[in-house]
Scaffold this motif. Structure first.
Motif, short mmCIF file in Angstrom:
data_model
loop_
_atom_site.label_atom_id
_atom_site.label_comp_id
_atom_site.label_asym_id
_atom_site.label_seq_id
_atom_site.Cartn_x
_atom_site.Cartn_y
_atom_site.Cartn_z
N TYR A 1 45.31 40.30 32.27
CA TYR A 1 46.72 40.45 32.67
C TYR A 1 47.58 40.20 31.45
O TYR A 1 47.47 39.17 30.79
N ASP B 1 51.75 40.84 30.19
CA ASP B 1 53.09 41.35 30.48
C ASP B 1 54.11 40.65 29.60
O ASP B 1 53.96 39.46 29.26
N SER C 1 47.21 43.41 39.31
CA SER C 1 48.43 44.09 39.71
C SER C 1 49.26 43.23 40.66
O SER C 1 50.50 43.23 40.61
N HIS D 1 51.09 40.73 38.56
CA HIS D 1 52.19 41.41 37.84
C HIS D 1 53.41 41.52 38.75
O HIS D 1 54.54 41.15 38.35
N ARG E 1 57.00 39.36 38.27
CA ARG E 1 58.20 40.17 38.05
C ARG E 1 59.27 39.82 39.10
O ARG E 1 60.46 39.74 38.79
#
Length: 353
Positions: free
Chosen positions: A144, A146, A173, A176, A180
Motif C-alpha cells: 500500500y 499513497d 484498496s 486506500h 482518503r
C-alpha cells in the motif's frame, strides 16, 4: 429452513482454519436464507435455484470435511480464493478454459485499478522531494502506497497487508479508500489511525491486517507519523541513519488498541526512507536474507543522494544480492527528502500562490 448438512457442526478442512470455516459456514447459511427469500418472488429465475444448490453443496462439503479440496486432483484449493468465494470447487490448476479466462480478466482489471490508485510518480509537493518504487511480485500487490495533500500538509501511507494476490489487493484498496475519507475530516493523526483500525477490524476477517506507516509532513519540516507494526523508518541525517521503530501493533489486529505518534523535525537535506518486507526478506541463492543491517549500511553510504538516486542504488544493490533470483514478494520503496533551503523556499512560495 436449514438442510441437514447446514445443521451439522463443521469439521476442520484441509486448507482453512477452524475459525475460517466457522465464518464461511455462517456466511453460507446467511446466503442460503437470502436465496430462499428471493425464490419466493415471481421474478426469480433458474440462476437463483442453481446458486442455492451450490450453497447447499458447499455446506455439505464443510460437514463432510472435504471443503477446500479440489474435486479434480483432491489437493488443497488456494485459501485466499476460498475466503473470497466459498463456492469454489477447483484449484487454479484445474479451472476450465472459460474460468481461467474469466480469472485472467479479473486480475487484469484489479491490476489496472490498483495502478490508478498509486500517486503520480513525478509528484513534487511544496518543500519536499519524493520518489517511490512499486513492484508487485505478481499481477496485483498487497503493498500500500499513497501520497496526497490535505490543506497545507502532505499525508503519506506505506504498508503491507496480510496475504497475497487478489485478496491482499482488495484489502489494500479498502485501506486506500478508508484513509482518503478520514483525511478529509481533519482528525489528529493518532485519531485517524484509530478510526481506520476500527473500520478494518469490523469489515475484515480475523487474520486480515496491515502493517503501516502513516505520516503527516508540514512545509516547515515538522513531521509526525504512526508506525503500526511496520518495519523501522530510517531517518537519514548528517551522514548518519537513525531507525524510528514501530510503537504499535498492525491495523486490524485488535479493535481497541491505541497508536503512539512519533514527532521530529527534518533539517534541509534530511531524508526518511521507507520500505516493505519485499526488501528486508529478499533472499539470495544461499538462502541468506537481505536484512535490516544491509539496508542501513546502504542508505548511510548514499546519504547525500536525492530520493531518486537513493532508490536507484537500493534497487541495484538488491539485484546484485539476489543474483538473478525472481522476487517472491511485493516490493515498495519510498524516499522523502526535505528540499534544500533555496529550493524549499521557492516551492513554498509556489505552494502559497
Amino acid at each position: 429452513m436449514e438442510t441437514s448438512a447446514a445443521k451439522q457442526q463443521p469439521m476442520v478442512g484441509v486448507n482453512t482454519t477452524s475459525a475460517d470455516q466457522t465464518y464461511l459456514r455462517t456466511e453460507l447459511i446467511q446466503r442460503r436464507e437470502r436465496l430462499q427469500t428471493v425464490l419466493q418472488s415471481p421474478a426469480a429465475d433458474a440462476s437463483v435455484s442453481q446458486l442455492l444448490t451450490a450453497v447447499d453443496s458447499a455446506l455439505s462439503r464443510i460437514a463432510q470435511g472435504t471443503f477446500g479440496l479440489c474435486e479434480t486432483c483432491h489437493e488443497s484449493i488456494e485459501a485466499e480464493r476460498l475466503l473470497s468465494d466459498p463456492l469454489v470447487r477447483f484449484c487454479l490448476d484445474h479451472l476450465t478454459s472459460a474460468e481461467q479466462h474469466a480469472l485472467e480478466n479479473d486480475l487484469s482489471l484489479a491490476a489496472s485499478i490498483q495502478h490508478a490508485l498509486l500517486p503520480k510518480p513525478d509528484w513534487t509537493p511544496g518543500g519536499w522531494n519524493v520518489r517511490y518504487h512499486y513492484q508487485p511480485a505478481g499481477i496485483v500487490s498487497g503493498d500500500y502506497c499513497d501520497l496526497f495533500e490535505v490543506g497545507t500538509s502532505m499525508l503519506l501511507m506505506l504498508g503491507d497487508v496480510s496475504g497475497k494476490g487478489v485478496a491482499a489487493s482488495m484489502l489494500m484498496s479498502h485501506l486506500h479508500a478508508t484513509f482518503r475519507s478520514l483525511a478529509e475530516v481533519g482528525l489528529p493523526l493518532d485519531h485517524m489511525v484509530d478510526g481506520a483500525n476500527h473500520i478494518l477490524c469490523e469489515s475484515t476477517l480475523a487474520g486480515q491486517y496491515a502493517t503501516l506507516v502513516v505520516g503527516r509532513f508540514d512545509h516547515d519540516g515538522c513531521v509526525e507519523f504512526v508506525n503500526a507494526g511496520h518495519l523501522p523508518v530510517l531517518h537519514i541525517h548528517r551522514d548518519a541513519v537513525t531507525p524510528r521503530n514501530s510503537t504499535g501493533v498492525p491495523l486490524g489486529m485488535f479493535c481497541n488498541t491505541r497508536f503512539s505518534v512519533h514527532r521530529l523535525t527534518l533539517a534541509h537535506g534530511d531524508t526518511l526512507f521507507l520500505y516493505t518486507d519485499g526488501l528486508t526478506e529478499a533472499r539470495n541463492p544461499d538462502d541468506s536474507e537481505y536484512g535490516l543491517d544491509r539496508i542501513r549500511t546502504l542508505v548511510a553510504r548514499h546519504a547525500g543522494l536525492e530520493p531518486a538516486g537513493l532508490i536507484s542504488e537500493s534497487l541495484h544493490d538488491l539485484l546484485k544480492f539476489q543474483e538473478g533470483l525472481k522476487p517472491t514478494d511485493d516490493l515498495t520503496l519510498l524516499a522523502i527528502r526535505r528540499a534544500d533551503r533555496t529550493i524549499g523556499a521557492r516551492r513554498k512560495q509556489q505552494w502559497k500562490s
